[in-house]
Enzyme design. Structure first.
Site, mmCIF file in Angstrom:
data_model
loop_
_atom_site.group_PDB
_atom_site.id
_atom_site.type_symbol
_atom_site.label_atom_id
_atom_site.label_comp_id
_atom_site.label_asym_id
_atom_site.label_seq_id
_atom_site.Cartn_x
_atom_site.Cartn_y
_atom_site.Cartn_z
ATOM 1 N N CYS A 111 0.841 -1.268 -0.030
ATOM 2 C CA CYS A 111 0.178 -0.001 -0.196
ATOM 3 C C CYS A 111 0.915 1.160 0.059
ATOM 4 O O CYS A 111 2.138 1.083 -0.209
ATOM 5 C CB CYS A 111 -0.865 -0.015 1.099
ATOM 6 N N GLY B 75 -2.245 1.734 -4.351
ATOM 7 C CA GLY B 75 -3.318 1.220 -3.999
ATOM 8 C C GLY B 75 -4.741 1.836 -4.295
ATOM 9 O O GLY B 75 -4.724 3.092 -3.927
ATOM 10 N N ASN C 186 2.032 -0.408 5.497
ATOM 11 C CA ASN C 186 2.258 -1.048 4.154
ATOM 12 C C ASN C 186 3.229 -2.116 4.586
ATOM 13 O O ASN C 186 4.224 -2.038 5.027
ATOM 14 C CB ASN C 186 3.012 0.100 3.256
ATOM 15 N N GLY C 187 2.962 -3.410 4.021
ATOM 16 C CA GLY C 187 3.637 -4.556 4.251
ATOM 17 C C GLY C 187 2.926 -5.836 4.678
ATOM 18 O O GLY C 187 1.924 -5.830 4.415
ATOM 19 N N TYR D 181 8.181 -1.564 -11.134
ATOM 20 C CA TYR D 181 6.962 -1.495 -11.544
ATOM 21 C C TYR D 181 6.081 -0.537 -10.569
ATOM 22 O O TYR D 181 5.489 0.490 -10.760
ATOM 23 C CB TYR D 181 6.196 -2.858 -11.347
HETATM 24 P P1 AMP Z 1 0.381 -10.422 -15.554
HETATM 25 O O1 AMP Z 1 -0.566 -9.864 -16.571
HETATM 26 O O2 AMP Z 1 -0.016 -11.408 -14.487
HETATM 27 O O3 AMP Z 1 1.462 -11.130 -16.346
HETATM 28 O O4 AMP Z 1 1.000 -9.230 -15.166
HETATM 29 C C1 AMP Z 1 1.844 -8.308 -15.573
HETATM 30 C C2 AMP Z 1 1.334 -7.140 -15.591
HETATM 31 O O5 AMP Z 1 1.044 -6.630 -14.508
HETATM 32 C C3 AMP Z 1 2.628 -6.274 -16.198
HETATM 33 O O6 AMP Z 1 2.192 -5.537 -17.262
HETATM 34 C C4 AMP Z 1 2.830 -5.206 -14.982
HETATM 35 O O7 AMP Z 1 2.974 -3.746 -15.217
HETATM 36 C C5 AMP Z 1 1.994 -5.108 -13.809
HETATM 37 N N1 AMP Z 1 2.286 -6.021 -12.772
HETATM 38 C C6 AMP Z 1 3.494 -6.426 -12.248
HETATM 39 N N2 AMP Z 1 3.408 -6.627 -11.102
HETATM 40 C C7 AMP Z 1 2.239 -6.422 -10.510
HETATM 41 C C8 AMP Z 1 1.709 -6.540 -9.091
HETATM 42 N N3 AMP Z 1 2.345 -7.075 -8.228
HETATM 43 N N4 AMP Z 1 0.403 -6.013 -9.143
HETATM 44 C C9 AMP Z 1 -0.338 -5.727 -10.185
HETATM 45 N N5 AMP Z 1 0.298 -5.613 -11.322
HETATM 46 C C10 AMP Z 1 1.576 -5.836 -11.623
#
Ligand code: AMP
Length: 471
Positions: A15, A42, A122-123, A263
């Protein structure tokens, strides 16, 4: 009981937290601004706790609810007029059924024998389930599934009425990744775990105030001046006497989550002195060197991959094109189209620009692949728009292990790369080629010593082993 590598059942969070003390500033209003700046961390819920401070402890005002900051705080004028010298704010990224439950919105406000406590964090506490069980056996009643409530219970059980002393006493019992910010209505206290998994920075606000936030972009939003990061294991206390600091946990080095650079964090934030946008552009440049592509254009997935895609294009000497457009106005309550609809090309969130990609060999740079859902959709979308070839380039290593520290990476069996080679992944995604940035390249791009970054999701080796989960 042996849990293997399955994801723990309790909820985890990645968060945004903030909070501070500033006499004479509209602190509630500023905290709302800070939350707007942290909204990317979040979108499930938002909340602000406000108090006047001082020894009288006149009571904590709280509003928290499900929704975006703008939905929970539609009336900024009301916040502007709310009296107070201190505030704590939170935006929540919750997942799973409980993660979306409005009762888990933070800050939490609890009343106990020494007064009130508002707690946000957060965590994820690795030993949260064990601590909760122990307290429940002693008769504790929990209203929520949050680690914030757990911390409040632990504090309340300490004999010491001073929140700072009580927190210092319970801190050694907390294992895992956390940045807590709490208030007793008199002062604001921040605490960062001894590994520094989650970010937390400190700034000066107004003439004599101080402010804490997960990311430095929140300081820019409220005109606060960055001072430094909170040291892993450090407790900071903000009140009318100014700023005090205590090292309450033995520092274990810094293991900031590498995914913050890849990210999570906003590009205008700095983490450990590194600007996130510049780190991402360097990730893209290195990716182009490690995995060049014979192609015509490069595009990034908005918004998180644009920096890496521009670095890739620059290094490869290829034109960067805006071949993907994102609709920014789709709210939280948007219902995903069915699988069948998606296969037929129904998509509101992203669209490929046909006139740009038609007949072209396209490199799509994305920051990461978790389950592969996004990549599958992107490749299909590009081909439908007429791309001749689609080359995926990922500006991070394959994610092979789930995170114990609060990041939403699923059970490792659901991770696309946990049991497949890159060639198999390219086949699965119908991409002409795929290239992941190496871990060494990722770390070099971020520009910090390897030991200062948590890399567990890429290596399966965790800095702290806990309970039944093996490292
Ligand atoms: P996926 O569609 O499950 O392969 O998730 C990868 C995509 O979601 C990438 O385009 C990232 O920008 C984004 N992403 C990466 N890690 C996370 C995360 N922990 N939570 C939400 N989105 C994520």
């Amino acid at each position: 009981m042996h849990h293997g590598v399955a994801r723990p059942a309790e909820i985890k969070e990645a968060c945004g937290v903030c909070g501070g003390w500033a006499e004479g500033s509209p602190i509630a209003y500023l905290t709302c601004f800070a939350l707007y700046a942290l909204q990317h961390r979040g979108q499930e819920s938002a909340g602000i706790a406000v108090a006047r401070g001082g020894e009288t402890g006149s009571g904590i005002w709280l509003r928290r609810d499900s929704g975006l900051v703008a939905e929970v705080f539609p009336d900024l004028g009301e916040l502007r007029n709310r009296p107070g010298s201190l505030a704590v704010g939170h935006v929540r990224y919750g997942y799973g059924r409980e993660g979306k439950d409005p009762e888990n919105a933070q800050p939490l406000l609890l009343r106990y024998r020494h007064g009130e406590l508002a707690v946000a964090h957060n965590g994820h506490l690795l030993n949260g389930a064990a601590l909760r069980e122990e307290l429940e056996e002693q008769g504790a009643i929990f209203q929520t599934g949050t680690d914030s409530e757990l911390l409040a219970h632990l504090i309340a059980r300490q004999g010491d009425a001073a929140v700072e002393e009580a927190l210092a006493a319970v801190a050694p019992r907390l294992q895992g990744a956390f940045a807590f910010i709490l208030t007793d209505g008199r002062k604001v206290v921040g605490l960062r775990d001894r590994h520094g998994f989650r970010p937390l920075s400190l700034a000066a606000l107004g003439d004599s105030g101080f402010y804490l936030a997960s990311e430095t972009c929140a300081f820019d939003a409220i005109g606060a001046g960055f001072i430094r990061e909170v040291v892993p294991g450090e407790m900071v206390i903000l009140d009318d006497a100014g700023l005090r600091s205590r090292q309450v946990l033995e520092r274990a080095g810094t293991s900031l989550c590498l995914f913050e650079y890849i990210y999570f964090a906003r590009p205008d934030s700095n983490l450990q002195g590194r600007n996130v946008h510049l780190a991402r552009r360097e990730l893209g440049r290195r990716l182009a060197r490690e995995h060049p592509a014979d192609a015509d254009i490069v595009t990034g997935v908005p918004d998180s991959s644009i920096a890496a895609a521009s670095g890739f294009a620059e290094q490869a000497g290829l034109p960067y094109e805006m071949a993907l457009v994102k609709n920014r106005y789709i709210g939280r309550t948007f219902i995903q189209p069915t699988r069948r609809m998606r296969e037929e090309g129904v998509d509101l969130k992203l669209n490929a620009v046909q006139k740009i990609v038609e007949g072209k060999r396209v490199v799509i740079v994305d920051d990461s692949i978790v389950r592969g859902t996004t990549s599958l959709k992107l490749v299909r979308m590009m081909r439908r728009a007429g791309a001749r070839e689609v080359h995926l380039r990922i500006s991070s290593p394959p994610v092979i292990a789930s995170c114990y520290y609060g990041i939403d990476t699923p059970d490792s069996r659901e991770l696309l790369a946990s049991s497949r080679t890159p060639a198999e992944i390219a086949g699965f995604l119908h991409a002409d080629s795929i290239g992941y940035l190496s871990l060494a390249g990722t770390i070099k791009a971020v520009g910090l010593p390897e030991a200062q970054l948590c890399r567990a999701c890429f290596t399966g080796r965790y800095p702290v082993a806990c309970g039944g989960h093996h490292a």
